[in-house]
Design a protein around this motif. Sequence first.
Motif, PDB file in Angstrom:
ATOM      1  N   GLY A 135       0.827  -1.201   0.000  1.00 19.39           N
ATOM      2  CA  GLY A 135       0.000   0.000   0.000  1.00 19.39           C
ATOM      3  C   GLY A 135       0.865   1.256   0.000  1.00 19.39           C
ATOM      4  N   VAL A 136       0.315   2.354  -0.528  1.00 18.84           N
ATOM      5  CA  VAL A 136       1.061   3.613  -0.618  1.00 18.84           C
ATOM      6  C   VAL A 136       0.271   4.704   0.104  1.00 18.84           C
ATOM      7  N   MET A 137       0.773   5.133   1.259  1.00 14.55           N
ATOM      8  CA  MET A 137       0.166   6.225   2.011  1.00 14.55           C
ATOM      9  C   MET A 137       1.066   7.448   1.891  1.00 14.55           C
ATOM     10  N   SER A 138       0.488   8.607   1.618  1.00 10.85           N
ATOM     11  CA  SER A 138       1.287   9.803   1.350  1.00 10.85           C
ATOM     12  C   SER A 138       1.632  10.562   2.629  1.00 10.85           C
ATOM     13  N   GLU A 139       2.649  11.397   2.525  1.00 14.41           N
ATOM     14  CA  GLU A 139       3.013  12.289   3.626  1.00 14.41           C
ATOM     15  C   GLU A 139       1.925  13.335   3.843  1.00 14.41           C
ATOM     16  N   THR A 140       1.139  13.617   2.821  1.00 14.33           N
ATOM     17  CA  THR A 140       0.038  14.573   2.956  1.00 14.33           C
ATOM     18  C   THR A 140      -0.939  14.108   4.031  1.00 14.33           C
ATOM     19  N   SER A 141      -1.260  12.816   4.037  1.00 18.49           N
ATOM     20  CA  SER A 141      -2.161  12.284   5.059  1.00 18.49           C
ATOM     21  C   SER A 141      -1.545  12.417   6.445  1.00 18.49           C
ATOM     22  N   ARG A 142      -0.264  12.161   6.550  1.00 19.91           N
ATOM     23  CA  ARG A 142       0.415  12.284   7.846  1.00 19.91           C
ATOM     24  C   ARG A 142       0.397  13.734   8.339  1.00 19.91           C
ATOM     25  N   ARG A 143       0.617  14.666   7.427  1.00 17.23           N
ATOM     26  CA  ARG A 143       0.584  16.080   7.817  1.00 17.23           C
ATOM     27  C   ARG A 143      -0.819  16.494   8.267  1.00 17.23           C
ATOM     28  N   PHE A 188      -4.530  18.011  12.830  1.00 12.67           N
ATOM     29  CA  PHE A 188      -5.616  17.738  13.764  1.00 12.67           C
ATOM     30  C   PHE A 188      -5.097  17.721  15.202  1.00 12.67           C
ATOM     31  N   ALA A 189      -3.906  17.181  15.395  1.00  7.54           N
ATOM     32  CA  ALA A 189      -3.347  17.045  16.743  1.00  7.54           C
ATOM     33  C   ALA A 189      -3.063  18.389  17.400  1.00  7.54           C
ATOM     34  N   THR A 190      -2.958  19.467  16.624  1.00  7.45           N
ATOM     35  CA  THR A 190      -2.730  20.791  17.208  1.00  7.45           C
ATOM     36  C   THR A 190      -3.966  21.307  17.924  1.00  7.45           C
ATOM     37  N   ARG A 191      -5.115  20.732  17.638  1.00  5.53           N
ATOM     38  CA  ARG A 191      -6.401  21.151  18.219  1.00  5.53           C
ATOM     39  C   ARG A 191      -6.765  22.590  17.840  1.00  5.53           C
ATOM     40  N   ASP A 192      -6.194  23.057  16.755  1.00  4.23           N
ATOM     41  CA  ASP A 192      -6.514  24.377  16.215  1.00  4.23           C
ATOM     42  C   ASP A 192      -7.460  24.158  15.032  1.00  4.23           C
ATOM     43  N   PRO A 193      -8.760  24.420  15.205  1.00  4.90           N
ATOM     44  CA  PRO A 193      -9.725  24.098  14.142  1.00  4.90           C
ATOM     45  C   PRO A 193      -9.417  24.776  12.815  1.00  4.90           C
ATOM     46  N   SER A 247     -17.278  24.919   7.291  1.00  4.51           N
ATOM     47  CA  SER A 247     -18.578  24.901   7.963  1.00  4.51           C
ATOM     48  C   SER A 247     -19.089  23.480   8.139  1.00  4.51           C
ATOM     49  N   ARG A 248     -18.997  22.677   7.096  1.00  8.05           N
ATOM     50  CA  ARG A 248     -19.461  21.289   7.194  1.00  8.05           C
ATOM     51  C   ARG A 248     -18.570  20.474   8.130  1.00  8.05           C
ATOM     52  N   ALA A 249     -17.266  20.632   7.976  1.00 14.71           N
ATOM     53  CA  ALA A 249     -16.341  19.829   8.780  1.00 14.71           C
ATOM     54  C   ALA A 249     -16.524  20.087  10.270  1.00 14.71           C
ATOM     55  N   LEU A 250     -16.786  21.334  10.646  1.00 11.87           N
ATOM     56  CA  LEU A 250     -16.882  21.698  12.055  1.00 11.87           C
ATOM     57  C   LEU A 250     -18.298  21.591  12.608  1.00 11.87           C
ATOM     58  N   SER A 251     -19.247  21.145  11.782  1.00  9.80           N
ATOM     59  CA  SER A 251     -20.640  21.072  12.233  1.00  9.80           C
ATOM     60  C   SER A 251     -20.893  19.905  13.179  1.00  9.80           C
ATOM     61  N   VAL A 252     -19.983  18.949  13.204  1.00 10.45           N
ATOM     62  CA  VAL A 252     -20.088  17.781  14.099  1.00 10.45           C
ATOM     63  C   VAL A 252     -18.741  17.598  14.786  1.00 10.45           C
ATOM     64  N   LYS A 253     -18.778  17.354  16.073  1.00 10.30           N
ATOM     65  CA  LYS A 253     -17.537  17.199  16.831  1.00 10.30           C
ATOM     66  C   LYS A 253     -16.891  15.841  16.569  1.00 10.30           C
ATOM     67  N   VAL A 254     -15.608  15.881  16.198  1.00 17.21           N
ATOM     68  CA  VAL A 254     -14.818  14.663  16.033  1.00 17.21           C
ATOM     69  C   VAL A 254     -13.589  14.814  16.944  1.00 17.21           C
ATOM     70  N   PRO A 255     -13.572  14.172  18.106  1.00 17.91           N
ATOM     71  CA  PRO A 255     -12.475  14.366  19.060  1.00 17.91           C
ATOM     72  C   PRO A 255     -11.116  13.953  18.480  1.00 17.91           C
ATOM     73  N   VAL A 256     -10.092  14.720  18.808  1.00 12.91           N
ATOM     74  CA  VAL A 256      -8.747  14.425  18.318  1.00 12.91           C
ATOM     75  C   VAL A 256      -8.298  13.010  18.692  1.00 12.91           C
ATOM     76  N   PRO A 257      -8.517  12.525  19.929  1.00 16.06           N
ATOM     77  CA  PRO A 257      -8.102  11.149  20.240  1.00 16.06           C
ATOM     78  C   PRO A 257      -8.762  10.110  19.338  1.00 16.06           C
ATOM     79  N   VAL A 258     -10.003  10.365  18.926  1.00 16.49           N
ATOM     80  CA  VAL A 258     -10.685   9.435  18.014  1.00 16.49           C
ATOM     81  C   VAL A 258     -10.016   9.457  16.651  1.00 16.49           C
ATOM     82  N   ILE A 259      -9.672  10.644  16.155  1.00 15.74           N
ATOM     83  CA  ILE A 259      -8.973  10.753  14.869  1.00 15.74           C
ATOM     84  C   ILE A 259      -7.646  10.007  14.917  1.00 15.74           C
TER      85      ILE A 259
END
Length: 278
Positions: free
Chosen positions: A128-136, A141-146, A175-187
């Motif tokens: 499988g090939v996962m990009s550095e973009t996904s890691r960034r 998300f881990a910064t907790r800065d929306p 607006s759509r992304a922040l309309s529902v809470k997704v906790p950082v630990p879950v991500i």
Amino acid sequence: MLDYLTGTGGRRLDYVRRGRGAPLLLIQGMGAHHAMWGEELLSLLEPEFDIVAYDHRGVGRGDRADEAFSTADLAEDAAAVIASVGWSDALVFGISLGGMVAQELVLRHPELVRALAIGCTWAGGPDGVMSETSRRMVEAFATRDPDHATKTSFEANFSRRFAAETPGLLETYQSRALSVKVPVPVIQMQWQAALAHDTGDRLGTVTRPTTVLHGTADAGIPVVNGHRLAGLIPGAQLELFDGAGHLFWWEDPARAAAALTQLERRAADRNDARGWTT
């Protein structure tokens, strides 16, 4: 209307249901939720499908998720959702992490999957090939800065062409992304589940009609993964969205809806030919 249904072990999960027709289960990706499907796609699907779009464990108003989980665990949630809704089976459409969950679902519970659509996802494992973009994006998300997190994920999820041609896209996305809470630990747990995902040596057993969808300009999960998936699943059809990014159904909702409708017809024709009922 947003409501609850029951996942594995009685866990409450948020979901929305709309439309009439063949059962269609929508499974979202990492850090996402039901609102990220967008009205543009859902309005095209609802004349043909009875749609259920649910949120993963720990997302929104659903019960907390405090322990690590795998894509197989999330597939058990999907199986429980199908049972909770009262369906015998469904066309299952999963994207990104949701596409990994859909793979595990069809492998573990093939009787629940009428047909399989998997988009912008991978089979994982050493090939499988996962990009550095996904890691960034996960790091953002881990910064907790929306604002930082949504701007970083926006850049990762859309092609530059579509972003440049679509006025107000960033604001709509935020607006759509922040309309529902997704906790950082879950991500973070979702990310670890995605990295550990590996179905490459099992997908050859899939017998359900399958369509693999992928944007050729996907910066998060490169399109080479879509080609690989289509080669691993017997009889799978590959739908490439030329120039589209990770969220290909935002960039071309009409084509995404048409691909799902065509897949449902393939499944119906196959069942009629074999004398199946669902």
